[in-house]
Each structure stands twice: as C-alpha cells, then as structure tokens.
Design an enzyme around this catalytic site. Structure first.
Site, mmCIF file in Angstrom:
data_model
loop_
_atom_site.group_PDB
_atom_site.id
_atom_site.type_symbol
_atom_site.label_atom_id
_atom_site.label_comp_id
_atom_site.label_asym_id
_atom_site.label_seq_id
_atom_site.Cartn_x
_atom_site.Cartn_y
_atom_site.Cartn_z
ATOM 1 N N LYS A 215 0.833 -1.222 0.000
ATOM 2 C CA LYS A 215 0.000 0.000 0.000
ATOM 3 C C LYS A 215 0.861 1.263 0.000
ATOM 4 O O LYS A 215 0.608 2.195 -0.748
ATOM 5 C CB LYS A 215 -0.924 0.040 1.234
ATOM 6 C CG LYS A 215 -1.915 -1.100 1.330
ATOM 7 C CD LYS A 215 -2.882 -0.908 2.485
ATOM 8 C CE LYS A 215 -2.242 -0.931 3.854
ATOM 9 N NZ LYS A 215 -1.679 -2.234 4.250
ATOM 10 N N ARG B 82 -9.454 0.987 8.947
ATOM 11 C CA ARG B 82 -9.022 -0.378 9.261
ATOM 12 C C ARG B 82 -10.041 -1.094 10.122
ATOM 13 O O ARG B 82 -9.754 -2.148 10.661
ATOM 14 C CB ARG B 82 -7.709 -0.319 10.027
ATOM 15 C CG ARG B 82 -6.473 -0.729 9.202
ATOM 16 C CD ARG B 82 -5.277 -0.440 10.062
ATOM 17 N NE ARG B 82 -4.109 -1.178 9.788
ATOM 18 C CZ ARG B 82 -3.013 -0.643 9.219
ATOM 19 N NH1 ARG B 82 -3.020 0.590 8.797
ATOM 20 N NH2 ARG B 82 -1.934 -1.359 9.089
ATOM 21 N N ARG C 110 12.045 -6.321 4.653
ATOM 22 C CA ARG C 110 12.028 -4.966 4.083
ATOM 23 C C ARG C 110 12.719 -3.940 4.975
ATOM 24 O O ARG C 110 12.774 -4.071 6.197
ATOM 25 C CB ARG C 110 10.600 -4.542 3.730
ATOM 26 C CG ARG C 110 9.706 -4.272 4.901
ATOM 27 C CD ARG C 110 8.296 -3.962 4.432
ATOM 28 N NE ARG C 110 7.440 -3.655 5.574
ATOM 29 C CZ ARG C 110 6.170 -3.342 5.485
ATOM 30 N NH1 ARG C 110 5.566 -3.297 4.311
ATOM 31 N NH2 ARG C 110 5.465 -3.072 6.561
ATOM 32 N N ARG D 154 11.448 -1.321 10.446
ATOM 33 C CA ARG D 154 10.376 -1.046 11.406
ATOM 34 C C ARG D 154 10.391 -2.068 12.527
ATOM 35 O O ARG D 154 10.613 -3.248 12.294
ATOM 36 C CB ARG D 154 9.030 -1.086 10.680
ATOM 37 C CG ARG D 154 8.781 0.173 9.891
ATOM 38 C CD ARG D 154 7.548 0.072 9.040
ATOM 39 N NE ARG D 154 6.388 -0.455 9.748
ATOM 40 C CZ ARG D 154 5.171 -0.484 9.228
ATOM 41 N NH1 ARG D 154 4.970 -0.014 8.021
ATOM 42 N NH2 ARG D 154 4.172 -0.981 9.916
ATOM 43 N N ARG E 284 -0.176 -8.934 13.038
ATOM 44 C CA ARG E 284 -0.801 -7.875 12.231
ATOM 45 C C ARG E 284 -1.701 -8.465 11.153
ATOM 46 O O ARG E 284 -2.735 -7.891 10.811
ATOM 47 C CB ARG E 284 0.285 -6.978 11.616
ATOM 48 C CG ARG E 284 0.931 -6.076 12.673
ATOM 49 C CD ARG E 284 2.244 -5.483 12.217
ATOM 50 N NE ARG E 284 2.115 -4.648 11.050
ATOM 51 C CZ ARG E 284 3.087 -4.442 10.153
ATOM 52 N NH1 ARG E 284 4.257 -5.034 10.297
ATOM 53 N NH2 ARG E 284 2.893 -3.647 9.147
HETATM 54 P P1 AMP Z 1 1.017 0.580 8.917
HETATM 55 O O1 AMP Z 1 2.213 1.452 8.730
HETATM 56 O O2 AMP Z 1 -0.149 1.026 8.070
HETATM 57 O O3 AMP Z 1 1.303 -0.886 8.758
HETATM 58 O O4 AMP Z 1 0.534 0.793 10.436
HETATM 59 C C1 AMP Z 1 1.390 0.504 11.511
HETATM 60 C C2 AMP Z 1 0.590 0.384 12.786
HETATM 61 O O5 AMP Z 1 -0.056 1.640 13.077
HETATM 62 C C3 AMP Z 1 -0.515 -0.635 12.785
HETATM 63 O O6 AMP Z 1 -0.036 -1.967 13.058
HETATM 64 C C4 AMP Z 1 -1.397 -0.107 13.924
HETATM 65 O O7 AMP Z 1 -0.798 -0.366 15.193
HETATM 66 C C5 AMP Z 1 -1.315 1.402 13.695
HETATM 67 N N1 AMP Z 1 -2.369 1.853 12.754
HETATM 68 C C6 AMP Z 1 -2.177 2.344 11.493
HETATM 69 N N2 AMP Z 1 -3.350 2.675 10.928
HETATM 70 C C7 AMP Z 1 -4.299 2.385 11.839
HETATM 71 C C8 AMP Z 1 -5.718 2.479 11.829
HETATM 72 N N3 AMP Z 1 -6.399 2.939 10.764
HETATM 73 N N4 AMP Z 1 -6.382 2.103 12.954
HETATM 74 C C9 AMP Z 1 -5.721 1.653 14.039
HETATM 75 N N5 AMP Z 1 -4.387 1.512 14.111
HETATM 76 C C10 AMP Z 1 -3.675 1.871 13.019
#
Ligand code: AMP
Length: 230
Positions: free
Chosen positions: A13, A88, A127, A162, A173
């Site tokens: 994404k 989400r 990554r 990360r 996740r």
């Molecule tokens: P990402 O970078 O999109 O993989 O997001 C990393 C982390 O941020 C996720 O595993 C959640 O802990 C938090 N997070 C990101 N977007 C959301 C969302 N829309 N709702 C809740 N937690 C989020």
C-alpha cells in the site's frame, strides 16, 4: 482523486500510494506514518500509541478517527487524497463516510491489493527503507546498489527497519487485518466502489493495474512504457 488503498500489511500500500501520489498529484495520507511521526517526536499521542504499534495491534478507533479528521481538514486534502492504512475497521469506515458527507464529497474508488499470505511474512520481514526519502528496499528482491547508500536520494547510512516487521509481529498484524479490516470490504463493495488488483505481481505492474482500474480521468499520470520483447 479520492481513493482508499486496502490490503493486509506488506501488500504494498505504501509503495503504491507514493507512486500514485507522484503520478496523480493527490497526497498520500498514511495513518501508520502519522503515528510513527508522533512517536518519533515524543508527543502525548505518540506516547499513548507506542506500545500498541510495537505489539501490532490497532490503535483505538476514537484516537485514530480524531487524528484523521484533523488530517483530512488540512488544505492539501481539499482536492483529493490517497488513504493508506485507513480505515481499518467498520467503525472507522463509517466515521469516514460521515466526515466526507459533512464535507459534501465522495470517494472515487477503493482499491484492494490482493496478496498471498504465505509470501507476505517473507516479504515484510526482509524490508527496510531509507530514513531520508522513504524509498523501500528488500533483503532479497530489491537490494540497493551500494549496501549503505540509497539509490534514490544518495543518503548514506540512513537505512532503517520497522520495529513491527519482525515475523511474529507480522503474523499478529495479519490476524488483526482479517479480524478487523477485511470485514469492511463488503461495505465498499455494496457501494460499487471496490476494485481489486493483483498485489503479487511486479511492483511496476501493480502500479499500472491500479492506474488502469482507476481510469485516465482519475489518474492521468504517465503509464509505464510498454515492455519490449527480447
Ligand atoms: P502501517 O504502517 O499502516 O502498517 O501501520 C502501523 C501500525 O499503526 C498498525 O499496526 C497499527 O498499530 C497502527 N495503525 C495504522 N493505521 C491504523 C488504523 N487505521 N487504525 C488503528 N491503528 C492503526
């Protein structure tokens, strides 16, 4: 262009959102990046969500929705946005509907990046990215030409990984995605907004497929030159 990119962690994404931003002009709004920025800056919100991100769980809806309501009110989102990582959950999807309705605007499309779960863990665990320009790399599939130097911006010794890309957190996740996020797909399907692309294809081909499903009107950016055989 107002779109959502949906898909499990590691579907690509972020990469695709950045490419679409360059080609179609709309800003990428990534909730994960916003949270990580708060954590890096040590803000109260950052302190509140730090452990949740480490564990690979979702930040509570009310916290995420309020942060996004604020972000979507910024002037750069007036003419469009590419949402990456939001919504989400069903509650977040409904809150987004309400926010857009209040502003009198509509989503153009929701693009689901379909992937094979088995390959995701390997893909995510390898990554890393450039801390200066965010260009993404991978231990196996996309190594930089010089091991300590970013091909894109030339920054040295800036590569980072990360915290939540460890295999056990990735599995958590993925569970969270199927439990909380996948149920929003029917919400957008019933509105006729859902388009699906093959996220296991080459990165360039995924970008091209997304541009095709969005159509020239939404994303007129330069498509890749056709492949020449031989
Ligand atoms: P990402 O970078 O999109 O993989 O997001 C990393 C982390 O941020 C996720 O595993 C959640 O802990 C938090 N997070 C990101 N977007 C959301 C969302 N829309 N709702 C809740 N937690 C989020």
């Amino acid at each position: 262009m107002r779109i959502i990119l949906l898909g499990p962690p590691g579907a690509g994404k972020g990469t695709q959102a950045r490419r679409l931003m360059e080609r179609c002009g709309a800003p990428q709004i990534a909730t994960g990046d916003l949270f990580r920025e708060h954590i890096k800056n040590g803000t109260p919100l950052g302190k509140q969500v730090e452990q949740t991100l480490k564990d690979g769980h979702l930040v509570p809806d009310e916290v995420t929705i309020s942060m996004m309501a604020d972000r979507l009110s910024q002037p750069d989102c007036k003419d469009g946005f590419i949402l990456d990582g939001f919504p989400r959950s069903v509650a977040q999807a409904k809150a987004l509907d309400a926010m857009l309705e209040e502003k009198g605007i509509k989503l153009d499309a929701v693009v689901q990046i379909g992937v094979d779960d088995e390959q995701l863990v390997a893909r995510i665990s390898g990554r890393f990215s450039c801390g200066a320009c965010n260009e993404g790399y991978h231990d196996v599939t996309k190594k930089p030409a010089k091991s300590n130097c970013c091909d894109n911006c030339g920054a040295e010794d800036q590569f980072k990984r990360r915290d939540d890309d460890k295999p056990e957190t990735v599995r958590e996740r993925l569970n969270v995605y199927y439990e909380n996020t996948a149920p929003i797909l029917p919400h957008y399907e019933s509105k006729g907004l859902l388009k699906t692309v093959n996220g296991m294809a080459e990165m360039d081909d995924v970008t091209e497929e997304i541009q095709v499903v969005l159509g020239k009107k939404l994303c007129p950016g330069t498509p890749k030159a056709p492949k020449i055989a031989g």
